[in-house]
Design a protein around this motif. Structure first.
Motif, PDB file in Angstrom:
ATOM      1  N   LEU A  15       5.938 -79.018 -48.241  1.00  0.00           N
ATOM      2  CA  LEU A  15       6.832 -78.269 -47.363  1.00  0.00           C
ATOM      3  C   LEU A  15       6.719 -78.727 -45.914  1.00  0.00           C
ATOM      4  O   LEU A  15       7.732 -78.864 -45.219  1.00  0.00           O
ATOM      5  CB  LEU A  15       6.527 -76.779 -47.469  1.00  0.00           C
ATOM      6  N   VAL A  16       5.495 -78.977 -45.444  1.00  0.00           N
ATOM      7  CA  VAL A  16       5.296 -79.431 -44.065  1.00  0.00           C
ATOM      8  C   VAL A  16       5.992 -80.773 -43.837  1.00  0.00           C
ATOM      9  O   VAL A  16       6.730 -80.958 -42.855  1.00  0.00           O
ATOM     10  CB  VAL A  16       3.797 -79.534 -43.742  1.00  0.00           C
ATOM     11  N   ILE A  17       5.770 -81.724 -44.752  1.00  0.00           N
ATOM     12  CA  ILE A  17       6.394 -83.045 -44.610  1.00  0.00           C
ATOM     13  C   ILE A  17       7.910 -82.927 -44.733  1.00  0.00           C
ATOM     14  O   ILE A  17       8.669 -83.558 -43.979  1.00  0.00           O
ATOM     15  CB  ILE A  17       5.836 -84.018 -45.660  1.00  0.00           C
ATOM     16  N   LEU A  18       8.367 -82.110 -45.686  1.00  0.00           N
ATOM     17  CA  LEU A  18       9.806 -81.900 -45.871  1.00  0.00           C
ATOM     18  C   LEU A  18      10.444 -81.339 -44.609  1.00  0.00           C
ATOM     19  O   LEU A  18      11.529 -81.776 -44.190  1.00  0.00           O
ATOM     20  CB  LEU A  18      10.028 -80.947 -47.048  1.00  0.00           C
ATOM     21  N   THR A  19       9.780 -80.375 -43.984  1.00  0.00           N
ATOM     22  CA  THR A  19      10.298 -79.775 -42.758  1.00  0.00           C
ATOM     23  C   THR A  19      10.433 -80.810 -41.652  1.00  0.00           C
ATOM     24  O   THR A  19      11.445 -80.857 -40.943  1.00  0.00           O
ATOM     25  CB  THR A  19       9.376 -78.628 -42.301  1.00  0.00           C
ATOM     26  N   LEU A  20       9.426 -81.644 -41.501  1.00  0.00           N
ATOM     27  CA  LEU A  20       9.463 -82.691 -40.470  1.00  0.00           C
ATOM     28  C   LEU A  20      10.579 -83.697 -40.741  1.00  0.00           C
ATOM     29  O   LEU A  20      11.357 -84.040 -39.843  1.00  0.00           O
ATOM     30  CB  LEU A  20       8.113 -83.399 -40.392  1.00  0.00           C
ATOM     31  N   ALA A 225      18.599 -92.778 -46.150  1.00  0.00           N
ATOM     32  CA  ALA A 225      18.398 -93.369 -47.473  1.00  0.00           C
ATOM     33  C   ALA A 225      16.978 -93.133 -47.975  1.00  0.00           C
ATOM     34  O   ALA A 225      16.759 -92.720 -49.120  1.00  0.00           O
ATOM     35  CB  ALA A 225      18.698 -94.868 -47.430  1.00  0.00           C
ATOM     36  N   ILE A 226      15.989 -93.375 -47.099  1.00  0.00           N
ATOM     37  CA  ILE A 226      14.589 -93.268 -47.508  1.00  0.00           C
ATOM     38  C   ILE A 226      14.068 -91.843 -47.345  1.00  0.00           C
ATOM     39  O   ILE A 226      13.498 -91.254 -48.273  1.00  0.00           O
ATOM     40  CB  ILE A 226      13.719 -94.250 -46.694  1.00  0.00           C
ATOM     41  N   GLY A 227      14.271 -91.265 -46.144  1.00  0.00           N
ATOM     42  CA  GLY A 227      13.710 -89.948 -45.873  1.00  0.00           C
ATOM     43  C   GLY A 227      14.367 -88.842 -46.660  1.00  0.00           C
ATOM     44  O   GLY A 227      13.685 -87.959 -47.203  1.00  0.00           O
ATOM     45  N   VAL A 228      15.707 -88.866 -46.733  1.00  0.00           N
ATOM     46  CA  VAL A 228      16.437 -87.781 -47.383  1.00  0.00           C
ATOM     47  C   VAL A 228      16.572 -88.006 -48.885  1.00  0.00           C
ATOM     48  O   VAL A 228      16.223 -87.145 -49.696  1.00  0.00           O
ATOM     49  CB  VAL A 228      17.826 -87.588 -46.736  1.00  0.00           C
ATOM     50  N   PHE A 229      17.087 -89.184 -49.289  1.00  0.00           N
ATOM     51  CA  PHE A 229      17.443 -89.366 -50.692  1.00  0.00           C
ATOM     52  C   PHE A 229      16.306 -89.885 -51.567  1.00  0.00           C
ATOM     53  O   PHE A 229      16.375 -89.761 -52.792  1.00  0.00           O
ATOM     54  CB  PHE A 229      18.675 -90.265 -50.801  1.00  0.00           C
ATOM     55  N   VAL A 230      15.270 -90.458 -50.976  1.00  0.00           N
ATOM     56  CA  VAL A 230      14.114 -90.847 -51.778  1.00  0.00           C
ATOM     57  C   VAL A 230      13.056 -89.752 -51.778  1.00  0.00           C
ATOM     58  O   VAL A 230      12.456 -89.443 -52.796  1.00  0.00           O
ATOM     59  CB  VAL A 230      13.505 -92.180 -51.273  1.00  0.00           C
ATOM     60  N   PHE A 231      12.851 -89.108 -50.608  1.00  0.00           N
ATOM     61  CA  PHE A 231      11.795 -88.093 -50.536  1.00  0.00           C
ATOM     62  C   PHE A 231      12.327 -86.657 -50.500  1.00  0.00           C
ATOM     63  O   PHE A 231      12.036 -85.851 -51.383  1.00  0.00           O
ATOM     64  CB  PHE A 231      10.908 -88.327 -49.320  1.00  0.00           C
ATOM     65  N   ALA A 232      13.095 -86.309 -49.464  1.00  0.00           N
ATOM     66  CA  ALA A 232      13.395 -84.902 -49.184  1.00  0.00           C
ATOM     67  C   ALA A 232      14.148 -84.211 -50.313  1.00  0.00           C
ATOM     68  O   ALA A 232      13.826 -83.075 -50.681  1.00  0.00           O
ATOM     69  CB  ALA A 232      14.176 -84.784 -47.874  1.00  0.00           C
ATOM     70  N   SER A 251      11.220 -70.608 -47.393  1.00  0.00           N
ATOM     71  CA  SER A 251      10.134 -71.508 -47.029  1.00  0.00           C
ATOM     72  C   SER A 251      10.616 -72.710 -46.225  1.00  0.00           C
ATOM     73  O   SER A 251       9.818 -73.358 -45.547  1.00  0.00           O
ATOM     74  CB  SER A 251       9.400 -71.990 -48.287  1.00  0.00           C
ATOM     75  N   VAL A 252      11.913 -73.032 -46.284  1.00  0.00           N
ATOM     76  CA  VAL A 252      12.433 -74.168 -45.527  1.00  0.00           C
ATOM     77  C   VAL A 252      13.157 -73.730 -44.250  1.00  0.00           C
ATOM     78  O   VAL A 252      13.836 -74.541 -43.615  1.00  0.00           O
ATOM     79  CB  VAL A 252      13.391 -75.038 -46.390  1.00  0.00           C
ATOM     80  N   MET A 253      13.001 -72.462 -43.862  1.00  0.00           N
ATOM     81  CA  MET A 253      13.712 -71.966 -42.680  1.00  0.00           C
ATOM     82  C   MET A 253      13.229 -72.593 -41.371  1.00  0.00           C
ATOM     83  O   MET A 253      13.883 -72.454 -40.334  1.00  0.00           O
ATOM     84  CB  MET A 253      13.599 -70.444 -42.592  1.00  0.00           C
ATOM     85  N   PHE A 254      12.080 -73.265 -41.381  1.00  0.00           N
ATOM     86  CA  PHE A 254      11.631 -73.941 -40.178  1.00  0.00           C
ATOM     87  C   PHE A 254      12.464 -75.188 -39.883  1.00  0.00           C
ATOM     88  O   PHE A 254      12.443 -75.698 -38.764  1.00  0.00           O
ATOM     89  CB  PHE A 254      10.156 -74.343 -40.301  1.00  0.00           C
ATOM     90  N   ILE A 255      13.189 -75.689 -40.871  1.00  0.00           N
ATOM     91  CA  ILE A 255      13.946 -76.925 -40.684  1.00  0.00           C
ATOM     92  C   ILE A 255      15.027 -76.779 -39.606  1.00  0.00           C
ATOM     93  O   ILE A 255      15.116 -77.627 -38.710  1.00  0.00           O
ATOM     94  CB  ILE A 255      14.539 -77.407 -42.024  1.00  0.00           C
ATOM     95  N   PRO A 256      15.873 -75.734 -39.628  1.00  0.00           N
ATOM     96  CA  PRO A 256      16.852 -75.610 -38.545  1.00  0.00           C
ATOM     97  C   PRO A 256      16.207 -75.359 -37.188  1.00  0.00           C
ATOM     98  O   PRO A 256      16.735 -75.774 -36.161  1.00  0.00           O
ATOM     99  CB  PRO A 256      17.728 -74.426 -38.973  1.00  0.00           C
ATOM    100  N   VAL A 257      15.055 -74.660 -37.190  1.00  0.00           N
ATOM    101  CA  VAL A 257      14.338 -74.466 -35.925  1.00  0.00           C
ATOM    102  C   VAL A 257      13.915 -75.815 -35.360  1.00  0.00           C
ATOM    103  O   VAL A 257      14.127 -76.102 -34.174  1.00  0.00           O
ATOM    104  CB  VAL A 257      13.105 -73.557 -36.136  1.00  0.00           C
ATOM    105  N   LEU A 258      13.330 -76.649 -36.210  1.00  0.00           N
ATOM    106  CA  LEU A 258      12.936 -77.986 -35.769  1.00  0.00           C
ATOM    107  C   LEU A 258      14.158 -78.795 -35.354  1.00  0.00           C
ATOM    108  O   LEU A 258      14.106 -79.573 -34.389  1.00  0.00           O
ATOM    109  CB  LEU A 258      12.184 -78.700 -36.885  1.00  0.00           C
ATOM    110  N   GLY A 259      15.273 -78.599 -36.084  1.00  0.00           N
ATOM    111  CA  GLY A 259      16.500 -79.296 -35.725  1.00  0.00           C
ATOM    112  C   GLY A 259      16.975 -78.943 -34.327  1.00  0.00           C
ATOM    113  O   GLY A 259      17.392 -79.818 -33.560  1.00  0.00           O
ATOM    114  N   VAL A 260      16.897 -77.654 -33.973  1.00  0.00           N
ATOM    115  CA  VAL A 260      17.314 -77.217 -32.641  1.00  0.00           C
ATOM    116  C   VAL A 260      16.394 -77.805 -31.566  1.00  0.00           C
ATOM    117  O   VAL A 260      16.848 -78.343 -30.554  1.00  0.00           O
ATOM    118  CB  VAL A 260      17.313 -75.676 -32.552  1.00  0.00           C
ATOM    119  N   PHE A 261      15.081 -77.721 -31.783  1.00  0.00           N
ATOM    120  CA  PHE A 261      14.129 -78.197 -30.780  1.00  0.00           C
ATOM    121  C   PHE A 261      14.141 -79.720 -30.681  1.00  0.00           C
ATOM    122  O   PHE A 261      13.988 -80.279 -29.594  1.00  0.00           O
ATOM    123  CB  PHE A 261      12.722 -77.678 -31.101  1.00  0.00           C
TER     124      PHE A 261
END
Length: 300
Positions: A15-20, A225-232, A251-261
């Protein structure tokens, strides 16, 4: 039925890596589609990522075969999780700011909770409803300074919300699927089918604007290609399949927060107090669903 669904150590690391990876992708995505056909951009990313994902399956000795009687379920999962989501959200990113498109896309947990109750007979305890309410309030706070601008782009807002609703349906479906093949196999074939669908749409609607991508767009394409479609994508569907839909959604709600920041840091967007308060609400929303419930000791 437990009130909470604590993450294992492996799920937490994923989850941490996915969020990043996904959080950083929103400004990268915005850079990639600025001045370049959005669906074509996504198609190229998928065609590069798909064979790389195939190498991952081969290296891990994950089977490629899907039983014939499970292909119908696979197409249904691909439609909600990828066909509709990827087409609509890439168009929304082209029309809206990267961070705000992320926020609208990640209203998904709210749609998921409602769909779970209406269509999948999933009972939600008060703590779960609290998490949904906090997540919704956080999204509204993050949109605070964009509401005037968004009102001038109703189509972009509508497209992003439809994308979120489709993703929410897909999250419920992947959790309840009876498919027997590994998640990576499902992701591999969904990505391949989506690449075909996206390529057909790009040819039909964007062929007259095709051109060699500039350097910044190529960098964004490779990242996707690598980050989204191979891993995320694989990591997310693995979480969605192993956790209850609401738990995986929040559990993935931190993603839009990180997107904003990240957008503020990278693209110079100004942060306000509402953004910081939204971070605290997201933490509370996630904790309300994932924090282990107290267990009462049985009487001796």
């Amino acid at each position: 039925m437990p009130n909470a669904h604590p993450l294992t150590r492996k799920q937490l690391l994923t989850l941490v890596i996915l969020t990043l990876v996904w959080g950083m992708n929103w400004p990268i995505l915005k850079i990639g589609v600025t001045g370049y056909p959005a669906i074509t951009f996504r198609s190229i990313s998928m065609w590069i990522g798909w064979p790389l994902l195939g190498l991952v399956l081969w290296r891990m000795k994950v089977p490629f075969k899907v039983p014939r009687n499970e292909w119908k379920d696979l197409v249904l999962l691909a439609t909600s999780n990828m066909f509709v989501w990827h087409v609509l959200i890439i168009l929304a990113v082209q029309d809206l700011s990267s961070g705000r498109a992320a926020i609208l896309g990640y209203t998904m947990p709210i749609f998921s909770a409602v769909m779970g109750v209406l269509f999948f007979k999933a009972p939600l305890r008060p703590r779960a409803w609290l998490g949904v309410a906090l997540a919704g309030l956080a999204a509204l706070l993050l949109l605070w300074h964009e509401l005037v601008h968004l009102s001038g782009k109703p189509m972009g807002v509508l497209i992003a919300l439809l994308a979120a609703a489709s993703w929410a349906l897909g999250t419920q479906q992947i959790r309840h699927t009876k498919m027997t093949v590994p998640t990576l196999t499902i992701v591999f074939w969904m990505t391949g089918m989506t690449a075909v669908v996206m390529s057909a749409l790009a040819t039909w609607f964007e062929m007259d604007r095709w051109a060699m991508p500039p350097t910044a767009t190529w960098a964004s394409i490779i990242y996707n290609a690598i980050g989204v479609f191979v891993f995320a994508q694989a990591a997310w569907l693995g979480l969605a399949r192993s956790l209850p839909p609401l738990a995986s959604s929040l559990s993935v709600m931190f993603i839009p927060v990180l997107g904003v920041f990240t957008g503020a840091w990278w693209l110079g967007e100004v942060l306000h107090w509402q953004d910081w308060l939204a971070v605290l609400l997201v933490v509370a929303a996630i904790a309300s669903v994932l924090w282990p419930a107290r267990t009462s000791n049985p009487a001796s």
